[in-house]
Design an enzyme around this catalytic site. Structure first.
Site, short mmCIF file in Angstrom:
data_model
loop_
_atom_site.label_atom_id
_atom_site.label_comp_id
_atom_site.label_asym_id
_atom_site.label_seq_id
_atom_site.Cartn_x
_atom_site.Cartn_y
_atom_site.Cartn_z
CD GLU A 177 -1.53 98.80 -13.76
OE1 GLU A 177 -2.59 99.45 -13.73
OE2 GLU A 177 -0.76 98.70 -12.78
CG ASN B 91 2.12 96.27 -12.83
OD1 ASN B 91 2.05 96.16 -14.06
ND2 ASN B 91 1.16 96.81 -12.09
CE LYS C 254 1.94 100.67 -10.47
NZ LYS C 254 0.53 100.14 -10.44
CD GLU D 74 -0.49 97.78 -8.39
OE1 GLU D 74 -1.24 98.77 -8.46
OE2 GLU D 74 0.46 97.62 -9.15
CB CYS E 275 -1.01 102.28 -12.99
SG CYS E 275 -2.68 102.56 -12.39
CG ASN F 227 -5.77 97.86 -14.63
OD1 ASN F 227 -6.52 96.89 -14.73
ND2 ASN F 227 -4.80 98.07 -15.49
N1 ING Z 1 -4.05 102.05 -9.53
C1 ING Z 1 -4.38 103.27 -8.91
C2 ING Z 1 -3.66 104.47 -9.52
O1 ING Z 1 -2.64 104.95 -9.08
C3 ING Z 1 -4.94 104.43 -6.86
C4 ING Z 1 -4.22 103.23 -7.41
C5 ING Z 1 -6.31 104.59 -7.05
C6 ING Z 1 -4.24 105.37 -6.19
C7 ING Z 1 -6.98 105.73 -6.53
C8 ING Z 1 -4.87 106.51 -5.65
C9 ING Z 1 -6.24 106.68 -5.83
O2 ING Z 1 -4.24 104.97 -10.47
C10 ING Z 1 -2.85 101.47 -9.84
N2 ING Z 1 -2.90 100.26 -10.43
O3 ING Z 1 -1.78 102.00 -9.58
#
Ligand code: ING
Length: 313
Positions: free
Chosen positions: A47, A110, A127, A145, A171, A196
């Site tokens: 991503e 995204n 996304k 985001e 993601c 990410n």
């Molecule tokens: N990043 C993370 C993901 O869904 C996140 C956001 C991190 C959600 C940790 C929950 C816990 O992997 C992106 N870019 O969506």
């Protein structure tokens, strides 16, 4: 005759905030050439593979923000990737920040594209599940985001490509079963996704230690429950002071991880993927037509209020 495609997952290490596009494209070209050297048909990139994960900052200056987006794909700086892929006869998927002007206004997504061996864009995805929030929160790591992207407007399409049925997601999409099921109902055989993912977002995510477990859990479940390959590709390592998980992997329709990265840097893993491995699952345990009966699931409603009190016995 088995329908096999040799797939590479090209994990990337951190991309610095000031890393210029040509320098990043040179990294992508090195990964692409390595994958081609292994005889791969297809290489999946992460991503936002062209820039740092900029939604971690509450950027205010529009020009600074716009610099993280692509207004053309391919554009002058990404054209070398398309040209080299075509020359080497390898396809790729690529995540990037998309900026388009539609109806007289800027729209930001995204996005990811699927490019065939002839260098043609055969699929595009935007996304849907945008995690985090639009406003700055009191926490060590922001996740903005919702401020910097619109919700994707393509749904979860699949495409006939590379001799099979391929889909993409991005993601946070991988954490939601609907993502895989909508593609599963279309007969997807391989889902390509980049991520990410910070090790944690700080308070209240005291479960940060389970991030790696949850990362694989959701992709393995999505693969098994929809009889599809899943290729999950990280942008990993400590990027601008924020630790991002790696664990890039290739998952078979059985749900088993059959290849995984061992570093947090730029690293290629490869697997010959038999696209017919999902067939026994779709013919029996996940024969949707035979076993999946939504009409028996009862009225699925969004619970907007408290559930009614239980009936008195
Ligand atoms: N990043 C993370 C993901 O869904 C996140 C956001 C991190 C959600 C940790 C929950 C816990 O992997 C992106 N870019 O969506």
């Amino acid at each position: 005759m088995a329908r096999r495609i040799r797939v590479a997952a090209a994990q990337m290490g951190p991309i610095a905030r000031g890393e210029e596009r040509p320098a990043v494209v040179r990294r992508l070209l090195a990964l692409l050439r390595e994958a081609a050297g292994y005889g791969c048909d297809l290489v999946a990139f992460p991503e936002l593979a062209l820039t740092t994960f900029f939604p971690r900052w509450p950027l205010e200056d529009e020009a600074e923000l716009d610099a993280f987006y692509e207004t053309a794909m391919p554009g002058p700086e990404t054209r070398p990737l398309f040209d080299e892929a075509k020359r080497l006869g390898i396809g790729f998927s690529l995540g990037y920040a998309e900026l388009v002007v539609e109806g007289g206004r800027k729209r930001r997504f995204n996005s990811s594209i699927l490019v065939d061996k002839a260098g043609r864009i055969v699929g595009k995805y935007r996304k849907v599940h945008l995690p985090g929030h639009a406003e700055v929160k009191e926490r060590p790591g922001q996740h903005l985001e919702k401020r910097f992207f619109e919700v994707g407007d393509y749904g979860f399409p699949v495409w006939r490509a590379f001799g099979g049925v391929l889909g993409m997601c991005i993601c946070n999409d991988r954490r939601w079963p609907e993502t895989y099921r909508v593609m599963g109902l279309q007969g997807v055989e391989m889902v390509l996704l980049g991520y990410n993912s910070p090790v944690g977002l700080g308070d209240p995510y005291e479960l940060d230690a389970l991030e790696p477990f949850h990362n694989h859990l959701v992709m393995q479940a999505g693969a098994y429950q929809n009889a599809t390959w899943v290729v999950g590709v990280a942008k990993a390592g400590c990027e601008e002071g924020f630790n991002q998980i790696g664990q890039t992997c290739i998952i078979a329709p059985s749900g088993e991880i059959v290849a995984q990265c061992a570093t947090l840097g730029d690293e290629v893993i490869v697997r010959d993927c038999d696209l017919d491995l999902g067939a026994p699952y779709r013919a029996d345990i996940f024969d949707f037509a035979s076993h999946r009966r939504p009409e028996h699931y009862g009225l699925i409603v969004e619970r907007t209020g408290a559930l009614p009190p239980p009936e008195e016995p």
